[in-house]
Design a protein around this motif. Structure first.
Motif, short mmCIF file in Angstrom:
data_model
loop_
_atom_site.label_atom_id
_atom_site.label_comp_id
_atom_site.label_asym_id
_atom_site.label_seq_id
_atom_site.Cartn_x
_atom_site.Cartn_y
_atom_site.Cartn_z
N THR A 61 0.83 -1.20 0.00
CA THR A 61 0.00 0.00 0.00
C THR A 61 0.87 1.25 0.00
N LEU A 62 0.55 2.18 -0.88
CA LEU A 62 1.21 3.47 -0.93
C LEU A 62 0.25 4.52 -0.39
N LEU A 63 0.69 5.27 0.62
CA LEU A 63 -0.14 6.33 1.19
C LEU A 63 0.21 7.65 0.52
N HIS A 64 -0.79 8.24 -0.12
CA HIS A 64 -0.62 9.52 -0.80
C HIS A 64 -1.22 10.61 0.08
N ILE A 65 -0.55 11.76 0.15
CA ILE A 65 -0.94 12.82 1.09
C ILE A 65 -1.74 13.93 0.42
N GLY A 66 -1.22 14.49 -0.68
CA GLY A 66 -1.90 15.59 -1.35
C GLY A 66 -1.36 16.94 -0.93
N CYS A 67 -1.21 17.84 -1.89
CA CYS A 67 -0.61 19.15 -1.63
C CYS A 67 -1.40 19.96 -0.61
N GLU A 68 -2.73 19.99 -0.75
CA GLU A 68 -3.54 20.83 0.12
C GLU A 68 -3.43 20.40 1.57
N ASN A 69 -3.15 19.12 1.81
CA ASN A 69 -2.97 18.63 3.17
C ASN A 69 -1.55 18.86 3.68
N ALA A 70 -0.58 18.56 2.83
CA ALA A 70 0.82 18.59 3.25
C ALA A 70 1.31 19.99 3.59
N ASN A 125 3.84 8.17 -12.74
CA ASN A 125 5.12 7.47 -12.90
C ASN A 125 5.76 7.17 -11.55
N ALA A 126 5.71 8.14 -10.64
CA ALA A 126 6.30 7.95 -9.31
C ALA A 126 5.55 6.87 -8.53
N ILE A 127 4.24 6.83 -8.68
CA ILE A 127 3.43 5.83 -7.99
C ILE A 127 3.74 4.44 -8.53
N LYS A 128 3.77 4.31 -9.84
CA LYS A 128 4.03 3.01 -10.46
C LYS A 128 5.41 2.48 -10.12
N ALA A 129 6.37 3.38 -9.99
CA ALA A 129 7.76 2.97 -9.73
C ALA A 129 7.93 2.28 -8.38
N THR A 130 6.99 2.46 -7.46
CA THR A 130 7.10 1.83 -6.14
C THR A 130 6.80 0.35 -6.17
N GLY A 131 6.05 -0.10 -7.18
CA GLY A 131 5.68 -1.51 -7.23
C GLY A 131 4.53 -1.86 -6.30
N ALA A 132 3.92 -0.87 -5.68
CA ALA A 132 2.78 -1.12 -4.79
C ALA A 132 1.58 -1.58 -5.60
N LYS A 133 0.59 -2.13 -4.91
CA LYS A 133 -0.62 -2.62 -5.57
C LYS A 133 -1.84 -1.77 -5.25
N ARG A 134 -1.75 -1.01 -4.17
CA ARG A 134 -2.89 -0.20 -3.75
C ARG A 134 -2.43 1.21 -3.40
N GLY A 154 -5.57 10.96 -20.53
CA GLY A 154 -4.87 9.78 -21.02
C GLY A 154 -3.86 9.23 -20.03
N VAL A 155 -4.03 9.55 -18.73
CA VAL A 155 -3.12 9.08 -17.68
C VAL A 155 -3.84 7.99 -16.89
N SER A 156 -3.15 6.88 -16.63
CA SER A 156 -3.80 5.73 -16.02
C SER A 156 -2.96 5.14 -14.89
N LEU A 157 -3.66 4.57 -13.90
CA LEU A 157 -3.02 3.76 -12.85
C LEU A 157 -3.54 2.33 -12.97
N GLU A 158 -3.58 1.85 -14.17
CA GLU A 158 -4.10 0.50 -14.42
C GLU A 158 -3.35 -0.52 -13.56
N GLY A 159 -4.11 -1.41 -12.94
CA GLY A 159 -3.52 -2.41 -12.07
C GLY A 159 -3.48 -2.01 -10.62
N PHE A 160 -3.78 -0.74 -10.32
CA PHE A 160 -3.80 -0.25 -8.95
C PHE A 160 -5.22 -0.21 -8.42
N GLU A 161 -5.38 -0.59 -7.17
CA GLU A 161 -6.61 -0.32 -6.45
C GLU A 161 -6.45 1.08 -5.85
N VAL A 162 -7.37 1.97 -6.13
CA VAL A 162 -7.29 3.35 -5.64
C VAL A 162 -8.42 3.59 -4.66
N GLN A 163 -8.07 3.98 -3.44
CA GLN A 163 -9.06 4.27 -2.41
C GLN A 163 -8.80 5.62 -1.76
#
Length: 337
Positions: A61-70, A125-134, A154-163
């Motif tokens: 699992t990769l935890l994403h924060i977001g600019c408005e939060n960070a 690209n940065a997300i995919k490079a981690t090899g995470a699945k979610r 035209g940007v995709s995170l195919e293969g990722f579960e996004v929550q």
């Protein structure tokens, strides 16, 4: 929204974009965020939390924060609460640190489609490079962008579960993994369905086909999906609030019909009077519903509504969802490795 987005892009092409929006784009190009903050400051809020680095450690699992939060000090406790709650639920995750960049949603909102595509692809690209699945994101704005804006670019995170964080936390609750992580609350609570976690989080599917006229009535062949906001994230935050013991007081306009608070979309920067009016409208609806507290699952909405509630002395408290449901979980779980 397709028409509005196209109009904004046309205004940018014609050189009629508000100066404050152009300045924000300069910051995105220079710093990877619209706030003009250094990338090294993005995780200042997490000092001492020992968050695993997903760039060097394999994680599911990769935890994403977001600019408005960070980059908003007012939301840093909300982020720490989210981390505490995920750890209480046994979620092992990593973060991108300096490699997390703007998601492109703000740029798209204000008509800067090329900038949006550049930022979105860099983050993907940065997300995919981690090899995470979610991917679990604390940012409603980024969640909306990934599901609703990225397909347009035209940007995709195919293969990722996004929550969104609220969905992940609700899954943990449903699985009985937050029995010691949820706070005990009481009283009437209203929940604000922010645009990005609500109607604008519907998954967008690109359409290709032709317009056909039959007896002067035009239709699409094949049929084109129309987004009405019905598939936003509405129930997970409500279930989490209910799990604390609080009483949910629904506002007259909620779910896909909720009133925008004015925090995002570039309106707050270019038209602050409008943004203030919108926030007061939402806060008054919460007060009229009998609530003492207004909760939002969107960081930008939380910060904006709280600031206006204080400035206008409206007598209602505003809390972020993670802080509201996870109060007191500090130290209840070991650091995830």
């Amino acid at each position: 929204m397709d028409t509005i987005y196209a109009l904004r892009q046309k205004m940018v092409e014609d050189g009629k974009a508000p100066d404050v929006h152009s300045q924000a784009m300069q910051s995105v190009r220079a710093h990877g965020n619209r706030f003009g903050k250094a990338a090294s400051e993005r995780f200042a809020w997490a000092k001492g939390m020992e968050l695993p680095d997903a760039r060097s450690q394999q994680c599911e699992t990769l935890l994403h924060i977001g600019c408005e939060n960070a980059f908003d000090d007012a939301l840093h406790e909300e982020l720490r609460a989210a981390v505490r709650l995920l750890r209480a639920g046994g979620v092992s995750f990593g973060v991108l640190y300096d490699d997390e960049v703007d998601c492109g949603g703000y740029a798209f909102d204000i008509g800067q489609q090329k900038e949006a595509a550049r930022s979105a692809q860099a983050l993907a690209n940065a997300i995919k490079a981690t090899g995470a699945k979610r991917l679990v994101t604390c940012s409603a704005a980024s969640f909306s962008s990934i599901r609703n804006i990225w397909p347009r670019l035209g940007v995709s995170l195919e293969g990722f579960e996004v929550q969104h964080f609220s969905q992940c936390a609700d899954d943990l609750r449903d699985g009985g993994l937050l029995s010691k992580g949820l706070s005990a609350r009481s009283g009437a609570v209203a929940y604000h369905d922010g645009c990005r976690l609500g109607r604008l989080s519907e998954a967008y599917t690109a359409w290709s086909g032709k317009r056909v006229k039959h007896n002067q009535v035009e239709h699409f062949d094949p049929p084109r999906k129309v987004l009405f906001g019905n598939d936003g994230v509405y129930d997970p935050p409500r279930r989490l609030i209910a799990a604390t013991g609080a009483d949910l007081a629904e506002m007259p306009r909620s779910r896909q019909f909720a009133y925008c608070c004015g925090a995002l979309g570039g309106g707050k920067e270019a038209y602050p009077d409008f943004a203030r009016h919108a926030a007061v409208e939402v806060l008054q609806e919460a007060i009229d519903s009998g609530a003492q507290t207004l909760v939002s699952g969107c960081g930008a909405c939380t910060a904006h509504l709280r600031a206006i509630a204080d400035q206008e002395n409206l007598g209602i408290s505003v809390e972020g969802l993670a802080s509201f449901i996870s109060e007191g979980t500090e130290g209840q779980a070991e650091v995830s490795k």
